[in-house]
Design a protein around this motif. Structure first.
Motif, PDB file in Angstrom:
ATOM      1  N   UNK A  50      12.246  40.182 -11.654  1.00  0.00           N
ATOM      2  CA  UNK A  50      13.407  39.094 -12.158  1.00  0.00           C
ATOM      3  C   UNK A  50      14.784  39.608 -11.770  1.00  0.00           C
ATOM      4  N   UNK A  51      15.476  38.890 -10.932  1.00  0.00           N
ATOM      5  CA  UNK A  51      17.012  39.355 -10.538  1.00  0.00           C
ATOM      6  C   UNK A  51      17.958  39.186 -11.503  1.00  0.00           C
ATOM      7  N   UNK A  52      18.985  40.009 -11.266  1.00  0.00           N
ATOM      8  CA  UNK A  52      20.024  40.334 -12.404  1.00  0.00           C
ATOM      9  C   UNK A  52      20.765  38.841 -12.728  1.00  0.00           C
ATOM     10  N   UNK A  53      20.585  38.219 -11.664  1.00  0.00           N
ATOM     11  CA  UNK A  53      21.506  36.756 -11.901  1.00  0.00           C
ATOM     12  C   UNK A  53      20.301  35.854 -12.949  1.00  0.00           C
ATOM     13  N   UNK A  54      19.348  36.199 -12.798  1.00  0.00           N
ATOM     14  CA  UNK A  54      18.272  35.431 -13.587  1.00  0.00           C
ATOM     15  C   UNK A  54      18.220  35.826 -15.184  1.00  0.00           C
ATOM     16  N   UNK A  55      18.245  37.209 -15.208  1.00  0.00           N
ATOM     17  CA  UNK A  55      18.534  37.889 -16.528  1.00  0.00           C
ATOM     18  C   UNK A  55      19.836  37.366 -17.352  1.00  0.00           C
ATOM     19  N   UNK A  56      20.945  37.202 -16.617  1.00  0.00           N
ATOM     20  CA  UNK A  56      22.083  36.957 -16.909  1.00  0.00           C
ATOM     21  C   UNK A  56      22.206  35.388 -17.517  1.00  0.00           C
ATOM     22  N   UNK A  57      21.334  34.529 -16.707  1.00  0.00           N
ATOM     23  CA  UNK A  57      21.149  33.068 -17.367  1.00  0.00           C
ATOM     24  C   UNK A  57      20.364  32.984 -18.416  1.00  0.00           C
ATOM     25  N   UNK A  58      19.316  33.787 -18.438  1.00  0.00           N
ATOM     26  CA  UNK A  58      18.401  33.574 -19.726  1.00  0.00           C
ATOM     27  C   UNK A  58      18.716  34.476 -20.755  1.00  0.00           C
ATOM     28  N   UNK A  59      19.583  35.423 -20.471  1.00  0.00           N
ATOM     29  CA  UNK A  59      19.963  36.241 -21.764  1.00  0.00           C
ATOM     30  C   UNK A  59      18.803  37.348 -22.004  1.00  0.00           C
ATOM     31  N   UNK A  60      17.828  37.724 -21.096  1.00  0.00           N
ATOM     32  CA  UNK A  60      16.937  38.524 -21.595  1.00  0.00           C
ATOM     33  C   UNK A  60      15.954  38.974 -20.373  1.00  0.00           C
ATOM     34  N   UNK A  61      15.550  40.249 -20.434  1.00  0.00           N
ATOM     35  CA  UNK A  61      14.847  40.689 -19.492  1.00  0.00           C
ATOM     36  C   UNK A  61      13.283  40.216 -19.478  1.00  0.00           C
ATOM     37  N   UNK A  62      12.684  39.522 -18.415  1.00  0.00           N
ATOM     38  CA  UNK A  62      11.306  39.019 -18.665  1.00  0.00           C
ATOM     39  C   UNK A  62      10.242  39.711 -17.808  1.00  0.00           C
ATOM     40  N   UNK A  63      10.867  40.610 -16.933  1.00  0.00           N
ATOM     41  CA  UNK A  63      10.027  41.448 -15.915  1.00  0.00           C
ATOM     42  C   UNK A  63       8.841  41.779 -16.708  1.00  0.00           C
ATOM     43  N   UNK A  64       7.592  41.749 -15.951  1.00  0.00           N
ATOM     44  CA  UNK A  64       6.266  42.234 -16.484  1.00  0.00           C
ATOM     45  C   UNK A  64       5.833  41.391 -17.719  1.00  0.00           C
ATOM     46  N   UNK A  65       6.465  40.224 -18.009  1.00  0.00           N
ATOM     47  CA  UNK A  65       6.202  39.378 -19.112  1.00  0.00           C
ATOM     48  C   UNK A  65       5.528  38.117 -18.769  1.00  0.00           C
ATOM     49  N   UNK A  66       4.395  37.790 -19.418  1.00  0.00           N
ATOM     50  CA  UNK A  66       3.662  36.654 -19.055  1.00  0.00           C
ATOM     51  C   UNK A  66       4.596  35.394 -19.547  1.00  0.00           C
ATOM     52  N   UNK A  67       4.265  34.297 -18.681  1.00  0.00           N
ATOM     53  CA  UNK A  67       5.147  32.915 -19.065  1.00  0.00           C
ATOM     54  C   UNK A  67       4.663  32.373 -20.390  1.00  0.00           C
ATOM     55  N   UNK A  68       3.556  32.491 -20.621  1.00  0.00           N
ATOM     56  CA  UNK A  68       3.089  32.020 -22.029  1.00  0.00           C
ATOM     57  C   UNK A  68       3.186  32.974 -23.331  1.00  0.00           C
ATOM     58  N   UNK A  69       3.989  34.108 -22.994  1.00  0.00           N
ATOM     59  CA  UNK A  69       4.256  35.128 -24.330  1.00  0.00           C
ATOM     60  C   UNK A  69       5.501  34.737 -24.854  1.00  0.00           C
ATOM     61  N   UNK A  70       5.462  33.621 -25.440  1.00  0.00           N
ATOM     62  CA  UNK A  70       6.611  33.065 -26.218  1.00  0.00           C
ATOM     63  C   UNK A  70       7.993  33.284 -25.604  1.00  0.00           C
ATOM     64  N   UNK A  71       8.098  33.140 -24.399  1.00  0.00           N
ATOM     65  CA  UNK A  71       9.299  33.036 -23.568  1.00  0.00           C
ATOM     66  C   UNK A  71       9.919  31.628 -23.624  1.00  0.00           C
ATOM     67  N   UNK A  72       9.182  30.431 -23.778  1.00  0.00           N
ATOM     68  CA  UNK A  72       9.436  29.454 -23.693  1.00  0.00           C
ATOM     69  C   UNK A  72       9.279  28.455 -24.860  1.00  0.00           C
TER      70      UNK A  72
END
Length: 188
Positions: free
Chosen positions: A79-101
């Protein structure tokens, strides 16, 4: 997409969007890059076909997402740094369904499935709410299919551009206003 769950915001699913309607220059460039690779190769690009040095202007807004066969299930690989800045957290190596949304995981997975179904790009725009301020911030996102064997889609090349959240904020709500496949400029 409609859902009977009242906790899941309703999302408009439209048939397609023309690439010129994508507001973000970074996402338009990402789409153009992917289309050029697909055209040159005569097949869906693979992860190995992507060259980060060719993507420098929009690389901070890029993500690689593994597609796990079967369900399918999606995992953020990079996950790029611009995405991390927009989401406010690091999501690398996380599953989409792991309570991210939260309650929106089903809607997000439906959007992520569009490139698997159409073998082409998918685009979405929406908003997320941040706490403690309650501010609503806009975003747009693009997903592009990748295939290591030229046939089976095993990865998605994603892009996300959104308003940056502050250090003391975190996403507490999320919704797509709409999502859809992208109408290709050339026939598939």
């Amino acid at each position: 997409m409609s859902s009977s769950d009242p906790n899941v915001p309703q999302t408009e699913v439209i048939s397609s969007v023309i690439p010129d309607r994508i507001r973000s220059k970074s996402l338009r460039n990402l789409l153009g890059y992917w289309e050029a690779k697909e055209s040159y190769l005569g097949r869906l690009p693979a992860r190995a076909d992507l060259q980060p040095d060719e993507m420098v202007p929009f690389l901070p807004f890029v993500a690689l997402i593994n597609v796990q066969p079967g369900t399918p299930r999606f995992q953020f690989r990079l996950v790029g740094t611009g995405i991390v800045g927009s989401m406010g957290r690091e999501t690398t190596n996380r599953q989409v369904d792991e309570n991210l949304f939260g309650a929106n995981a089903v809607v997000v997975e439906s959007f992520f499935s569009i490139p698997l179904d159409t073998r082409g790009p998918a685009y979405a725009a929406g908003k997320y709410t941040v706490a403690p301020s309650g501010r609503m911030l806009g975003f747009e996102t693009l997903l592009l299919p990748l295939s290591s064997d030229g046939t089976a889609i095993d990865m998605l090349l994603g892009g996300l551009v959104g308003e940056r959240i502050q250090r003391d904020e975190q996403i507490c709500g999320f919704q797509y206003d709409f999502y859809c496949p992208v109408m290709q400029t050339a026939a598939r």
